[in-house]
Design a protein around this motif. Structure first.
Motif, mmCIF file in Angstrom:
data_model
loop_
_atom_site.group_PDB
_atom_site.id
_atom_site.type_symbol
_atom_site.label_atom_id
_atom_site.label_comp_id
_atom_site.label_asym_id
_atom_site.label_seq_id
_atom_site.Cartn_x
_atom_site.Cartn_y
_atom_site.Cartn_z
ATOM 1 N N ARG A 122 0.390 -0.981 -0.106
ATOM 2 C CA ARG A 122 -0.005 0.084 -0.231
ATOM 3 C C ARG A 122 1.025 0.852 -0.345
ATOM 4 N N TYR A 126 -3.872 5.463 7.245
ATOM 5 C CA TYR A 126 -3.935 3.546 7.343
ATOM 6 C C TYR A 126 -3.717 3.071 8.442
ATOM 7 N N PHE A 136 -4.702 4.018 11.140
ATOM 8 C CA PHE A 136 -6.046 2.785 11.876
ATOM 9 C C PHE A 136 -5.667 1.987 12.431
ATOM 10 N N LEU A 137 -4.969 1.649 11.277
ATOM 11 C CA LEU A 137 -3.770 0.154 12.170
ATOM 12 C C LEU A 137 -3.956 -0.002 13.652
ATOM 13 N N THR A 145 -6.421 0.308 15.764
ATOM 14 C CA THR A 145 -7.066 -1.672 16.041
ATOM 15 C C THR A 145 -5.885 -2.863 16.868
ATOM 16 N N ARG A 180 0.241 -8.264 15.004
ATOM 17 C CA ARG A 180 -1.098 -8.030 16.575
ATOM 18 C C ARG A 180 -0.452 -8.816 17.129
ATOM 19 N N PRO A 211 -8.170 -12.927 16.524
ATOM 20 C CA PRO A 211 -7.591 -13.499 14.576
ATOM 21 C C PRO A 211 -6.902 -12.019 13.930
ATOM 22 N N ASP A 243 -6.425 -10.257 10.503
ATOM 23 C CA ASP A 243 -6.016 -10.392 9.577
ATOM 24 C C ASP A 243 -6.373 -8.502 8.688
ATOM 25 N N LEU A 244 -5.761 -8.893 7.589
ATOM 26 C CA LEU A 244 -5.832 -7.250 6.702
ATOM 27 C C LEU A 244 -7.042 -7.310 6.130
ATOM 28 N N PHE A 245 -7.251 -8.556 5.151
ATOM 29 C CA PHE A 245 -8.183 -8.478 4.617
ATOM 30 C C PHE A 245 -9.316 -9.517 4.699
ATOM 31 N N SER A 246 -10.798 -9.534 4.874
ATOM 32 C CA SER A 246 -11.571 -10.544 5.535
ATOM 33 C C SER A 246 -12.907 -10.446 4.805
ATOM 34 N N ASP A 247 -12.414 -9.547 3.023
ATOM 35 C CA ASP A 247 -13.402 -10.354 2.153
ATOM 36 C C ASP A 247 -12.735 -10.926 0.850
ATOM 37 N N SER A 292 -11.673 -7.095 -1.405
ATOM 38 C CA SER A 292 -10.620 -6.223 -0.762
ATOM 39 C C SER A 292 -9.036 -7.401 -1.106
#
Lengths: 168, 113
Positions: free
Chosen positions: A57, A63, A66-67, A70, A86, A92, A94-98, A101
């Motif tokens: 990225r 961003y 934002f990270l 979390t 983390r 759990p 993850d950076l992408f859940s779908d 993305s």
């Protein structure tokens, strides 16, 4: 605190294998502490204390904030790649859940490889017409590798797109 | 009747979480709590979804003075309308499903020949 540094060459199209390797290290009690070009520094941790993720990225302070919000820590940045981790106790990570993305991420990698590959090809060709100090085969070799990488990432992207069609 | 397609689960829960203003991590936690752990939003996915929803005008960031250190978002009027339409659509789906399955289960013997 005990640390160790590993020098390792990994191809950009194997970024998921790189992530797997870093997580195996964390499982063995070595948490990634800092990262540089082909250089990984680990610090002793509890086995399985951290989950490591990486992502391509372009620099985006929003961003990164934002990270952190979390609960993730930014370990470092190499070119356009960011490495973060983390604590596993937060659940759990993850950076992408779908799937969309994940595809968008692969698309970003493709775009960068494409631009870098094309630039190397053009520079290589220009240098071969007008030989100078810098040998043109280096750029042409880079262009070939980058285009190979593009093909590999494209393949991963198409596999996900196929999966998305099945689940729609 | 409708000019927007069905929302994804992620979008639905993001909008639902933003009925009261919320920062990113709050959205993740609320989504997970509401769906009893079934729907999990990862940071990269949520970040992309928030900027897409801002572009559509369904949500907006609160100004820095209101939000403090963390960036907070809230639903716009348009977002609220979309969310209400979606709830109505989901109710229709669930009602139809229950009506037909309920009939099958209730007096299934009469229906089967």
């Amino acid at each position: 605190m005990e640390t160790k540094t590993v020098h390792k060459w990994l191809w950009v199209w194997d970024f998921d294998k790189e992530e797997d390797w870093l997580n195996e290290m964390a499982q063995e009690g070595w948490a990634l502490e800092s990262v540089g070009f082909c250089t990984y520094t680990f610090r002793r941790c509890e086995p399985g204390e951290y989950i490591i993720r990486l992502e391509m990225r372009s620099k985006d302070q929003d961003y990164e904030d934002f990270l952190r919000e979390t609960g993730a820590e930014l370990i470092g940045r190499v070119f356009l790649w960011i490495y973060c981790r983390r604590k596993a106790e937060y659940g759990p990570f993850d950076l992408f859940s779908d799937i969309d993305s994940k595809i968008a991420h692969l698309q970003r990698i493709c775009r960068v490889l494409w631009i870098a590959g094309l630039a190397n090809l053009l520079i290589g060709l220009a240098n071969s017409l007008n030989p100078g100090f810098w040998p043109s085969w280096i750029n042409l070799l880079c262009a070939t590798l980058l285009m190979y990488g593009l093909g590999r990432i494209q393949g991963k992207k198409e596999a996900l797109e196929k999966e998305r069609r099945l689940h729609e | 009747m409708r000019d927007t397609p069905a929302l994804t689960e992620a979008t639905y829960y993001i909008l639902l979480s933003l009925v009261t203003p919320q920062h990113g991590y709050g959205i993740m936690q609320q989504t997970e709590a509401l769906s009893l752990g079934r729907v999990r939003l990862a940071a990269g996915t949520l970040y992309g979804a928030l900027s897409a929803l801002c572009d559509k005008g369904w949500i907006r960031p609160l100004s820095a003075e209101d939000a403090g250190r963390r960036k907070e978002y809230c639903l716009t009027d348009k977002g609220m309308e979309i969310l209400k339409n979606e709830v109505a659509r989901l109710r229709e789906l669930a009602d139809n499903g229950e009506a037909i399955l309920g009939k099958e289960n209730g007096d299934g013997d009469q229906n089967r020949t």
